[in-house]
Write a protein that holds these residues in place. Structure first.
Motif, PDB file in Angstrom:
ATOM      1  N   LEU A   1      -3.195  20.117  -6.626  1.00 44.82           N
ATOM      2  CA  LEU A   1      -3.580  21.255  -5.798  1.00 44.82           C
ATOM      3  C   LEU A   1      -2.820  22.517  -6.189  1.00 44.82           C
ATOM      4  CD1 LEU A   1      -4.107  19.916  -2.184  1.00 44.82           C
ATOM      5  CD2 LEU A   1      -5.792  20.793  -3.754  1.00 44.82           C
TER       6      LEU A   1
ATOM      7  N   TYR B   1       0.816  -1.211   0.000  1.00 43.04           N
ATOM      8  CA  TYR B   1       0.000   0.000   0.000  1.00 43.04           C
ATOM      9  C   TYR B   1       0.849   1.259   0.000  1.00 43.04           C
ATOM     10  CZ  TYR B   1       0.849  -1.165   4.874  1.00 43.04           C
ATOM     11  OH  TYR B   1       1.443  -1.532   6.033  1.00 43.04           O
TER      12      TYR B   1
ATOM     13  N   ILE C   1       0.717   6.144   8.986  1.00 43.72           N
ATOM     14  CA  ILE C   1       1.481   6.891   7.991  1.00 43.72           C
ATOM     15  C   ILE C   1       2.314   7.899   8.755  1.00 43.72           C
ATOM     16  CG2 ILE C   1       1.344   8.316   5.926  1.00 43.72           C
ATOM     17  CD1 ILE C   1      -1.476   7.207   5.522  1.00 43.72           C
ATOM     18  N   GLY C   2       3.584   7.596   8.915  1.00 43.72           N
ATOM     19  CA  GLY C   2       4.438   8.401   9.789  1.00 43.72           C
ATOM     20  C   GLY C   2       4.516   9.866   9.416  1.00 43.72           C
ATOM     21  N   PHE C   3       4.250  10.157   8.142  1.00 43.35           N
ATOM     22  CA  PHE C   3       4.313  11.541   7.665  1.00 43.35           C
ATOM     23  C   PHE C   3       3.462  12.463   8.524  1.00 43.35           C
ATOM     24  CE2 PHE C   3       2.336  14.752   4.866  1.00 43.35           C
ATOM     25  CZ  PHE C   3       3.457  15.451   4.493  1.00 43.35           C
TER      26      PHE C   3
ATOM     27  N   ALA D   1      -1.780  16.106  -3.775  1.00 44.30           N
ATOM     28  CA  ALA D   1      -1.312  17.204  -2.937  1.00 44.30           C
ATOM     29  C   ALA D   1      -0.224  18.019  -3.620  1.00 44.30           C
ATOM     30  CB  ALA D   1      -0.799  16.663  -1.602  1.00 44.30           C
TER      31      ALA D   1
ATOM     32  N   PHE E   1       1.009  20.226   6.598  1.00 47.22           N
ATOM     33  CA  PHE E   1       0.119  19.698   5.564  1.00 47.22           C
ATOM     34  C   PHE E   1      -1.310  19.579   6.088  1.00 47.22           C
ATOM     35  CE2 PHE E   1      -1.742  16.075   3.248  1.00 47.22           C
ATOM     36  CZ  PHE E   1      -1.679  16.605   1.976  1.00 47.22           C
TER      37      PHE E   1
ATOM     38  N   PHE F   1      -0.329   5.151  -1.452  1.00 52.74           N
ATOM     39  CA  PHE F   1      -0.375   6.419  -0.718  1.00 52.74           C
ATOM     40  C   PHE F   1       0.614   7.419  -1.305  1.00 52.74           C
ATOM     41  CE2 PHE F   1      -2.325   3.785   2.602  1.00 52.74           C
ATOM     42  CZ  PHE F   1      -3.380   4.596   2.934  1.00 52.74           C
TER      43      PHE F   1
ATOM     44  N   TRP G   1       8.303   2.241   9.594  1.00 49.22           N
ATOM     45  CA  TRP G   1       7.943   1.222  10.578  1.00 49.22           C
ATOM     46  C   TRP G   1       7.669  -0.111   9.899  1.00 49.22           C
ATOM     47  CZ3 TRP G   1       3.177  -0.947   9.803  1.00 49.22           C
ATOM     48  CH2 TRP G   1       2.305  -0.236   8.974  1.00 49.22           C
TER      49      TRP G   1
ATOM     50  N   ILE H   1       9.337   8.783   4.692  1.00 48.67           N
ATOM     51  CA  ILE H   1       9.051   9.213   6.058  1.00 48.67           C
ATOM     52  C   ILE H   1       7.972   8.334   6.682  1.00 48.67           C
ATOM     53  CG2 ILE H   1       8.142  11.110   7.441  1.00 48.67           C
ATOM     54  CD1 ILE H   1       9.287  13.018   5.369  1.00 48.67           C
ATOM     55  N   SER H   2       6.971   7.952   5.861  1.00 49.15           N
ATOM     56  CA  SER H   2       5.768   7.365   6.436  1.00 49.15           C
ATOM     57  C   SER H   2       5.889   5.895   6.793  1.00 49.15           C
ATOM     58  CB  SER H   2       4.605   7.534   5.466  1.00 49.15           C
ATOM     59  OG  SER H   2       4.341   8.877   5.273  1.00 49.15           O
ATOM     60  N   PHE H   3       6.587   5.132   5.953  1.00 47.64           N
ATOM     61  CA  PHE H   3       6.477   3.683   6.122  1.00 47.64           C
ATOM     62  C   PHE H   3       7.746   3.026   6.625  1.00 47.64           C
ATOM     63  CE2 PHE H   3       3.273   4.882   2.985  1.00 47.64           C
ATOM     64  CZ  PHE H   3       2.162   4.512   3.712  1.00 47.64           C
TER      65      PHE H   3
ATOM     66  N   PHE I   1      -0.528  10.995  -2.815  1.00 47.11           N
ATOM     67  CA  PHE I   1       0.013  12.225  -2.236  1.00 47.11           C
ATOM     68  C   PHE I   1       0.687  13.054  -3.321  1.00 47.11           C
ATOM     69  CE2 PHE I   1       3.497  14.608  -0.299  1.00 47.11           C
ATOM     70  CZ  PHE I   1       2.817  15.327   0.647  1.00 47.11           C
TER      71      PHE I   1
ATOM     72  N   PHE J   1       7.600  11.186   0.912  1.00 50.81           N
ATOM     73  CA  PHE J   1       6.423  10.875   1.720  1.00 50.81           C
ATOM     74  C   PHE J   1       6.448   9.420   2.180  1.00 50.81           C
ATOM     75  CE2 PHE J   1       2.050   9.336   2.027  1.00 50.81           C
ATOM     76  CZ  PHE J   1       1.495  10.255   2.887  1.00 50.81           C
TER      77      PHE J   1
END
Lengths: 330, 217
Positions: A116, A100, B168-170, A112, B179, A104, A141, A137-139, A108, A134
């Motif tokens: 936008l 996934y 989502i760590g962001f 975004a 954001f 995302f 973990w 940073i996000s995944f 994004f 993105f």
């Protein structure tokens, strides 16, 4: 067809080159790297790339539909830039990412970062770069700290082999024990799906240069200066030159991401400054953070582009520096 | 002079919501919305200070010389912030701990100073208290929803209660704060603009109905 007289302001010269054709060329240029990535990393890589491309395109359609455009209108004006964004996002993640993550990341990037701000050609940073950061940073973990463990802490962060013996630290000036040929072909290395095989990327770059989509000089400035800056940082250790060029996502970033039309300066001098600073910034960032920072360097420099465009202007035809103001100043 | 309490309430919650319309108090909004609980804690602390300082300043509005009004306002506000700090430290040490530096920073929070300057120093006591209450509630609601969204997306939990392992760590990073804040301002503006448009159409439709029926006749 009925109106043969066209009233419009300049430019009047029409060219068969459209945004769509240029973007299709870039898609074609990315194909070798994609195919080799799938061969190296298996079907899961195909799944990741496919998911990111599909979600990027779907994201653009959904946004435009929500903005009140008809389906037909969108399809007629569809340039393939969101396909490129999706492809690049798929290619810049490793196969250790969950499925996934590219969805995302693509959403994004497209919604975004691109839509936008006003769609193709109006984004202030490269959507693919933003999407990649993105996900980065996000995944973490889910990925585990595979790319971030300080012990991997080398400029070769992402493409270093899994075994601990291959781990190198640029601050110690150790050359990795992966042969340069392996680095060039991307065999036996861990890394992102699209960035390991340098040959495939270079073929794509040469194709783009032949089709005159990009000027190959600029990425070369970027790549060469990264190498030289790394050499200087390591205390003039010239054995670092080739490894620093061939490792990480540098070639992918230089050819396909840094050359994005909307996020490069308009002038020749501006472009040289932009790519030169990219190279130096990348080398310094790699040294300072001990991890792969191609995307961060490009993101930072993207934000500087408006400033470069403001201060470096093309000389208008026949322009002469006025003597009067000079005299007045003295 | 009759005070329009309904208008004051609507101003505080919607038309000039301190966080989403006036974009005041941005610093705690960005820094503290990593969790919904922080939003409630900060919001209630600010609400308390806002009501009390508004009441005192509106009582003293004739006594404070115009030239030194800002230091005088700050003095009043700082008094109540000290009270809140000491009370929180004693009764709710957890929240005191998580708000950290941002609690004493309420002293220079733009929302409180702005309300003191533009409302409490010009209006009566009851109106000022109402204004403080609804401004505070508007701030609390904005912070809490933002905190909830960022907590759900960023760490997969709500009010510290773990929902799922996915995150989502962001959204818990500072970039995610900017954001989310931007998205909230965007959505809020979209919704309020649409509502305003609707009420305008409704009003004009009433007049239009009248003329139409006239024409039909």
């Amino acid at each position: 067809m009925e109106n043969k007289l066209i009233y419009s302001s300049s430019p009047h010269i029409k060219s068969p080159r459209t945004t769509r054709k240029i973007m299709l060329d870039v898609c074609v240029a990315l194909l070798p790297a994609t195919i080799i990535g799938i061969i190296y990393f298996g079907l899961y890589a195909l799944l990741l790339v496919a998911l990111s491309v599909i979600s990027a395109v779907v994201g653009e359609y959904v946004y435009l539909l929500a903005a009140g455009k008809s389906f037909k209108e969108i399809t007629e004006n569809f340039d393939f830039s969101s396909v490129i964004t999706g492809l690049l996002i798929g290619l810049t993640i490793g196969t250790n990412y969950p499925f996934y993550a590219p969805i995302f990341g693509s959403l994004f990037a497209i919604i975004a970062v691109k839509m936008l701000f006003g769609g193709t050609g109006k984004n202030i940073v490269n959507p693919a770069i933003a999407g990649r950061i993105f996900m980065f940073i996000s995944f973490q973990w889910a990925v585990g700290a595979v790319w971030l463990v300080p012990s991997i802490g080398s400029i070769y962060g992402e493409t270093v082999a899994t075994s601990a013996t291959a781990v190198v630290d640029v601050s110690k000036g150790v050359v990795p024990n992966i042969s340069l040929l392996d680095m060039l072909l991307g065999t036996g290395m861990q890394g992102c799906i699209g960035e390991t095989c340098k040959v495939a990327l270079l073929i794509g770059g040469i194709y783009l240069a032949c089709r005159r989509v990009i000027n190959l000089v600029y990425p070369l400035i970027f790549i060469a200066l990264t190498g030289f800056a790394t050499v200087v940082i390591c205390g003039f250790d010239f054995s670092m030159f080739l490894p620093s060029i061939l490792s990480g996502g540098l070639i992918l970033g230089a050819i396909f991401m840094a050359t994005d039309y909307t996020t490069t300066p308009n002038t020749k001098a501006g472009n040289i400054i932009y790519f030169a600073f990219l190279g130096i910034l990348l080398a310094v960032l790699r040294y300072a953070t001990k991890m792969e920072t191609v995307s961060f360097a490009i993101l930072l420099m993207n934000l500087v582009v408006p400033l470069i465009d403001k201060f470096i202007l093309n000389k208008p035809f026949g322009y002469k520096k006025s003597q009067k103001t000079k005299g007045a100043k003295l | 002079m009759k005070t329009n309490f309904k208008k004051i309430a609507k101003d505080g919650l919607i038309t000039s919501n301190p966080t989403l319309k006036l974009v005041l108090g941005t610093c705690p909004t960005l820094a503290l919305t990593t969790a919904a609980m922080n939003g409630i804690g900060m919001g209630l602390a600010v609400t308390f200070v806002l009501i009390c300082s508004n009441v005192i300043i509106s009582l003293l509005k004739r006594a404070i010389p115009k030239e030194v009004r800002i230091p005088a306002f700050i003095l009043v506000i700082a008094t109540f912030v000290t009270i809140v700090r000491l009370a929180l430290d004693y009764f709710l040490p957890d929240i005191y701990e998580s708000l950290g530096l941002y609690l004493p920073l309420i002293v220079v929070n733009c929302i409180i100073l702005a309300r003191a300057e533009s409302f409490a120093s010009k209006n009566g006591v009851l109106a000022s208290a109402t204004d403080g209450l609804f401004m505070g509630i508007g701030f609390t609601l904005a912070l809490t929803t933002m905190g909830a969204v960022r907590e759900i997306l960023g760490s997969g939990a709500i009010f510290g209660y773990k929902l799922w392992g996915f995150s989502i760590g962001f959204f818990s990073s500072s970039a995610g704060a900017f954001f989310t804040y931007a998205m909230f301002i965007l959505l809020f503006a979209l919704i309020t603009d649409k509502a305003a448009e609707k009420s305008r159409i409704k009003k004009s439709a009433k007049i239009g109905d009248f003329t139409q029926t006239k024409e039909a006749k």
